[in-house]
Design a protein around this motif. Structure first.
Motif, mmCIF file in Angstrom:
data_model
loop_
_atom_site.group_PDB
_atom_site.id
_atom_site.type_symbol
_atom_site.label_atom_id
_atom_site.label_comp_id
_atom_site.label_asym_id
_atom_site.label_seq_id
_atom_site.Cartn_x
_atom_site.Cartn_y
_atom_site.Cartn_z
ATOM 1 N N THR A 136 30.685 -26.534 -50.638
ATOM 2 C CA THR A 136 31.284 -25.754 -49.561
ATOM 3 C C THR A 136 31.658 -24.352 -49.981
ATOM 4 O O THR A 136 32.190 -23.586 -49.190
ATOM 5 N N THR A 196 24.131 -24.409 -50.601
ATOM 6 C CA THR A 196 24.035 -25.776 -50.097
ATOM 7 C C THR A 196 22.732 -26.373 -50.576
ATOM 8 O O THR A 196 21.816 -25.656 -51.009
ATOM 9 N N GLN A 222 25.917 -26.059 -40.785
ATOM 10 C CA GLN A 222 27.180 -25.899 -41.511
ATOM 11 C C GLN A 222 27.116 -24.714 -42.463
ATOM 12 O O GLN A 222 28.071 -23.924 -42.559
ATOM 13 N N ARG A 282 29.335 -21.147 -42.473
ATOM 14 C CA ARG A 282 30.105 -20.675 -43.630
ATOM 15 C C ARG A 282 29.742 -19.250 -44.018
ATOM 16 O O ARG A 282 30.565 -18.489 -44.504
#
Length: 361
Positions: free
Chosen positions: A4, A203, A239, A243
């Protein structure tokens, strides 16, 4: 660190365990200085053997001279998605390739090496058993690395090709079993600016050319199948897209791709009669050029792809899955240009090993 953010990402290279071929012998930079990096992925087994070099100008770039190389498609992850295991046939093919790598390293008198295995071994129930078998049958000590390490090595190996005047660059590495996505900010004014970049976000998608081709089909890919693959990639990127949404871009923002997919696209775009790394590595391709070559590939039959010198029969059933992954990335991160890198994990490993040993001092 989780996937993350970038905390803890930088500065780990020197602290990471970096295996030696002979752990009992101290590394003697002056006596040998021969390094090796092996990347065993879901689809390929690749080796580089090199010696460190440096641009003689003040503050010159750290680099290396390749003295040997090897690459073979082994499809270690073939069928993994169906039963969760590395098959005996895939293991046998891979061990044959690793024996070639072992002999090459011995012939070049390698002093220092890092030998990694990625998604296939991470995902397989018998991945650790495979590593033990490799040790017993070849004498090579494979290290199954995590996705964070894989993303970092890709960034280290490819950052030299990022536009240092861009405020941000999106690096992607389309693999056989996974794809790493890294948001980079080039470090302006660094001693080796062309080799350094700050990782802002990263990621790892559980999607690669082998896994997608086995799930959706690879030999003959319909419009519906290609669309379904692309939409899956777009969904998996949401996702990461959220971010990175606040990261600053500029008109020099670009994509930086490393993988067989992008080098194949480049080779087909250039109409190469035989693949030539010197013409592909560092090539800039425009948005329109990427569109055109992907349309060309999608219009080919399996037999036509297999006959193409830059694809071949071993990749003919995988290249459209790679195109779908690239298309998903482009939809989420529009850019007018893509830089092609025929470099990646192995180059990243070599640089980290050489820096840890102060071989550029």
């Amino acid at each position: 660190m989780s996937a993350t953010g970038a905390e803890g990402f930088a500065g780990r290279a020197a602290a990471a365990r970096l295996p030696r071929l002979d752990a009992s012998a101290p590394f003697d930079r002056g006596a040998k200085g021969v390094y090796a990096a092996l990347d065993l992925g879901t689809n390929n087994c690749r080796l580089l053997v090199a010696k460190p070099t440096r641009d003689p100008t003040p503050g010159g770039a750290e680099s290396f001279r390749i003295i040997d190389a090897f690459s073979r498609i082994v499809r270690l992850g073939e069928g993994l998605g169906q039963n969760g295991l590395l098959s005996e046939a895939a293991i046998a093919r891979t061990i044959d390739a690793l024996l070639v790598c072992r002999d090459k390293m011995a012939a070049r008198d390698v002093s220092r090496a890092r030998l990694i295995a990625t998604e296939a071994c991470r995902a397989a129930e018998n991945g650790e058993e495979f590593v033990v078998r490799v040790r017993e049958e070849t004498g090579l000590e494979l290290e199954i690395i995590g996705r964070e390490t894989e993303a970092r090595l890709a960034a280290t190996g490819c950052a030299a090709l990022a536009d240092s005047r861009a405020k941000s660059v999106l690096l992607f590495d389309i693999g056989g079993g996974s794809s790493e996505i890294v948001w980079l900010s080039p470090k302006h004014g660094a001693r080796n600016e062309q080799l350094d970049a700050q990782v802002r976000h990263w990621t790892s998608l559980h999607l690669g050319v082998v896994t997608l081709a086995e799930r959706f089909g690879g030999a003959e890919v319909s419009f519906h199948q290609f669309t379904a693959m692309t939409e899956l990639v777009v969904s998996e990127l949401q996702q990461f897209l959220a971010r990175s949404a606040k990261e600053e871009r500029c008109n020099r923002f670009h994509l930086l791709g490393t993988s067989g997919t992008v080098t194949t696209l480049a080779g087909v775009h250039l109409n190469l009669a035989r693949y030539d790394r010197r013409r592909v590595d560092g090539l800039w391709m425009s948005h329109a050029e990427i569109d055109a070559v992907m349309m060309k590939l999608r219009a080919m039959t399996f037999a036509e792809r297999a006959r193409n010198a830059c694809i071949g029969p071993d990749r003919a059933d995988l290249v459209l899955a790679g195109c779908a992954i690239l298309e998903g990335i482009r939809r989420c991160f529009p850019s007018e240009r893509v830089r092609i890198a025929d470099r990646g994990l192995r180059e990243g490993m070599l640089l980290e090993l050489m820096r840890a040993d102060k071989s550029f001092a």
